[in-house]
Design an enzyme around this catalytic site. Structure first.
Site, PDB file in Angstrom:
ATOM      1  CE1 TYR A 160      -3.176   3.022   1.334  1.00 31.33           C
ATOM      2  CE2 TYR A 160      -1.589   3.174   3.137  1.00 31.33           C
ATOM      3  CZ  TYR A 160      -2.654   3.702   2.431  1.00 31.33           C
ATOM      4  OH  TYR A 160      -3.198   4.892   2.812  1.00 31.33           O
ATOM      5  CE  LYS A 164      -2.054   7.053  -0.299  1.00 35.70           C
ATOM      6  NZ  LYS A 164      -3.359   7.499  -0.891  1.00 35.70           N
TER       7      LYS A 164
HETATM    8  P1  NAD Z   1     -11.879   4.520   2.531  1.00 40.26           P
HETATM    9  O1  NAD Z   1     -11.597   3.087   2.199  1.00 40.26           O
HETATM   10  O2  NAD Z   1     -12.924   4.793   3.560  1.00 40.26           O
HETATM   11  O3  NAD Z   1     -12.256   5.314   1.205  1.00 40.26           O
HETATM   12  C1  NAD Z   1     -11.646   5.051  -0.029  1.00 40.26           C
HETATM   13  C2  NAD Z   1     -12.708   5.154  -1.113  1.00 40.26           C
HETATM   14  O4  NAD Z   1     -12.078   4.894  -2.377  1.00 40.26           O
HETATM   15  C3  NAD Z   1     -13.836   4.108  -0.968  1.00 40.26           C
HETATM   16  O5  NAD Z   1     -15.098   4.738  -0.951  1.00 40.26           O
HETATM   17  C4  NAD Z   1     -13.671   3.216  -2.196  1.00 40.26           C
HETATM   18  O6  NAD Z   1     -14.891   2.726  -2.712  1.00 40.26           O
HETATM   19  C5  NAD Z   1     -12.988   4.185  -3.180  1.00 40.26           C
HETATM   20  N1  NAD Z   1     -12.260   3.461  -4.225  1.00 40.26           N
HETATM   21  C6  NAD Z   1     -11.399   2.437  -4.087  1.00 40.26           C
HETATM   22  N2  NAD Z   1     -10.987   2.015  -5.289  1.00 40.26           N
HETATM   23  C7  NAD Z   1     -11.589   2.796  -6.214  1.00 40.26           C
HETATM   24  C8  NAD Z   1     -11.578   2.831  -7.636  1.00 40.26           C
HETATM   25  N3  NAD Z   1     -10.853   1.950  -8.342  1.00 40.26           N
HETATM   26  N4  NAD Z   1     -12.321   3.758  -8.271  1.00 40.26           N
HETATM   27  C9  NAD Z   1     -13.087   4.635  -7.570  1.00 40.26           C
HETATM   28  N5  NAD Z   1     -13.146   4.637  -6.211  1.00 40.26           N
HETATM   29  C10 NAD Z   1     -12.417   3.724  -5.551  1.00 40.26           C
HETATM   30  O7  NAD Z   1     -10.462   5.144   2.949  1.00 40.26           O
HETATM   31  P2  NAD Z   1     -10.162   6.441   3.832  1.00 40.26           P
HETATM   32  O8  NAD Z   1      -9.716   5.987   5.175  1.00 40.26           O
HETATM   33  O9  NAD Z   1     -11.253   7.426   3.707  1.00 40.26           O
HETATM   34  O10 NAD Z   1      -8.852   6.993   3.103  1.00 40.26           O
HETATM   35  C11 NAD Z   1      -8.935   8.026   2.144  1.00 40.26           C
HETATM   36  C12 NAD Z   1      -7.543   8.375   1.649  1.00 40.26           C
HETATM   37  O11 NAD Z   1      -6.722   8.776   2.754  1.00 40.26           O
HETATM   38  C13 NAD Z   1      -6.783   7.234   0.968  1.00 40.26           C
HETATM   39  O12 NAD Z   1      -6.108   7.742  -0.150  1.00 40.26           O
HETATM   40  C14 NAD Z   1      -5.772   6.792   2.007  1.00 40.26           C
HETATM   41  O13 NAD Z   1      -4.615   6.287   1.388  1.00 40.26           O
HETATM   42  C15 NAD Z   1      -5.485   8.102   2.718  1.00 40.26           C
HETATM   43  N6  NAD Z   1      -5.036   7.963   4.102  1.00 40.26           N
HETATM   44  C16 NAD Z   1      -5.844   7.384   5.029  1.00 40.26           C
HETATM   45  C17 NAD Z   1      -5.419   7.299   6.347  1.00 40.26           C
HETATM   46  C18 NAD Z   1      -6.310   6.705   7.419  1.00 40.26           C
HETATM   47  O14 NAD Z   1      -5.885   6.608   8.562  1.00 40.26           O
HETATM   48  N7  NAD Z   1      -7.537   6.321   7.100  1.00 40.26           N
HETATM   49  C19 NAD Z   1      -4.158   7.794   6.721  1.00 40.26           C
HETATM   50  C20 NAD Z   1      -3.361   8.377   5.744  1.00 40.26           C
HETATM   51  C21 NAD Z   1      -3.814   8.470   4.435  1.00 40.26           C
END
Ligand code: NAD
Length: 361
Positions: A160, A164
């Site tokens: 992952y 990223k």
């Molecule tokens: P999440 O899984 O709740 O949301 C991700 C969304 O992306 C989902 O709704 C999913 O359906 C959509 N998705 C996945 N593949 C897809 C595709 N091929 N086409 C269209 N949509 C697609 O995740 P989150 O926790 O809300 O994370 C959001 C962002 O923040 C991500 O980029 C993640 O890398 C980043 N991030 C998250 C955290 C954390 O602690 N949650 C920390 C650092 C960075």
């Protein structure tokens, strides 16, 4: 030639009527808008007067103010209709880190993001704000107040994070002020808050199964956990400041609560807030690390016969037992970022929102 237009979920005529008075500068698309961060982003954008499209592989919620487009971000045909006519794109879609699916991460986070960039350019989008992660510089050893100048991890902690890094590089590399296409990356860490489907539910499940008894290390390792509203605030600020200061383009910004907290104190506050016991037995860091390493070797040895996916891995031990907190000075200086919600309020609001999971005494 424009790609074939896929049908938006909501009635185009009704939505156009709702948003026709909103200037193009305030029209945006949230890719991944059905997810945890994405939904909070949509709510705050609407509250600030933006017209919002959501693009996602699923429709995660219903809101008559939002135009939904369901599709895969790897497909130009799916994506184009959702980006046409908007000024700003927030890209916060990713497969969940827990899936540990190398092929999927490469397809969506890397190749899919290249598709997002190309489609943004074709559709005339002017700003692309990527949700990256502070973990792009983490290799499993202590980082104290790390700045954005630290190099990308040579040995990222998992597939992952590996993708990223690739994703962030390609987005920042696409910044092109001469062609009026500005990009930036927001690097949050440990996002939490109401409706989070991961951190709190998984923690409570582990506590219910009796797996939250041990503190790894001495319990003093500081880590950033960032309230979701603050993460959203960082994204919107970045988008708005890019319009006034193009030099922000091509740069990454850490966005944190600016209140690093011992990893185990944070977990314990959530657990006790929901009537579960905090972990109380201490296991030295290196003992836990080598036990996890031994387990990984055993799993590798038996892998031709049985496929196992242990959760107790050296990397998980490192995540729980090392310092990893990040400076957000750059965001403060460049765009006036300040966290909107303090850690105390954030924990309180999160615990209140998960009351349905509390242990009944
Ligand atoms: P999440 O899984 O709740 O949301 C991700 C969304 O992306 C989902 O709704 C999913 O359906 C959509 N998705 C996945 N593949 C897809 C595709 N091929 N086409 C269209 N949509 C697609 O995740 P989150 O926790 O809300 O994370 C959001 C962002 O923040 C991500 O980029 C993640 O890398 C980043 N991030 C998250 C955290 C954390 O602690 N949650 C920390 C650092 C960075």
């Amino acid at each position: 030639m424009e790609p074939a237009v896929s049908e938006p979920v909501r009635d185009q005529v009704a939505w156009t009527h709702l948003t026709e008075d909103i200037p193009r500068a305030k029209k945006c698309t949230v890719i991944g808008g059905s997810g945890f961060l994405g939904q909070h982003m949509v709510e705050q954008l609407l509250a600030r007067g933006y017209a919002v499209n959501v693009f996602d592989i699923r429709q995660g919620f219903d809101n008559p103010q939002v135009q939904f487009f369901v599709g895969d971000l790897c497909s130009r045909q799916d994506l184009y209709p959702a980006l046409k006519g908007v000024n700003t794109v927030f890209h916060c879609a990713s497969p969940p880190p827990s899936s540990n699916n190398k092929e999927l991460f490469y397809r969506v986070n890397y190749n899919g993001t290249k598709n997002v960039i190309e489609t943004c350019k074709e559709a005339g989008v002017q700003k692309l704000i990527l949700t990256s992660t502070a973990s792009v510089i983490f290799e499993g050893v202590d980082i104290k107040n790390g700045t954005e100048d630290l190099p990308y991890a040579m040995k990222p902690i998992d597939y992952y994070t590996e993708t990223k890094i690739l994703q962030e590089r390609v987005v920042l590399g696409a910044n092109d002020p001469e062609r009026n296409f500005l990009t930036t990356a927001i690097r949050p860490h440990g996002i939490f808050g109401p409706r989070d489907p991961q951190l709190v539910p998984i923690l409570i499940e582990a506590a219910r199964n009796g797996k939250m008894k041990f503190v790894i290390g001495n319990g003093k390792n500081l880590v950033d956990f960032t309230f979701v509203d603050n993460v959203v605030h960082g994204h919107i600020l970045a988008a708005e400041q890019l319009s006034h200061d193009a030099t922000l383009g091509g740069k990454a910004f850490h966005i944190t609560n600016d209140e690093p907290i011992p990893f185990w104190t944070f977990l314990s506050r959530i657990l006790t807030g929901l009537n579960y016991e905090a972990p109380k037995y201490y296991i030295p860091y290196w003992v836990a690390y080598y036990l996890a390493l031994l387990l990984s070797l055993l799993v590798m040895v038996v892998s031709p016969v049985i496929q196992l996916q242990p959760t107790f891995t050296p990397m998980r031990v490192a995540l729980a037992g090392t310092f990893h907190y990040y400076s957000c000075e750059r965001a403060k200086k460049a765009m006036g970022y300040q966290p909107l919600v303090t850690m105390d309020d954030a924990v309180e609001r999160t615990v209140q929102s998960f009351r349905h999971l509390q242990r009944v005494k």
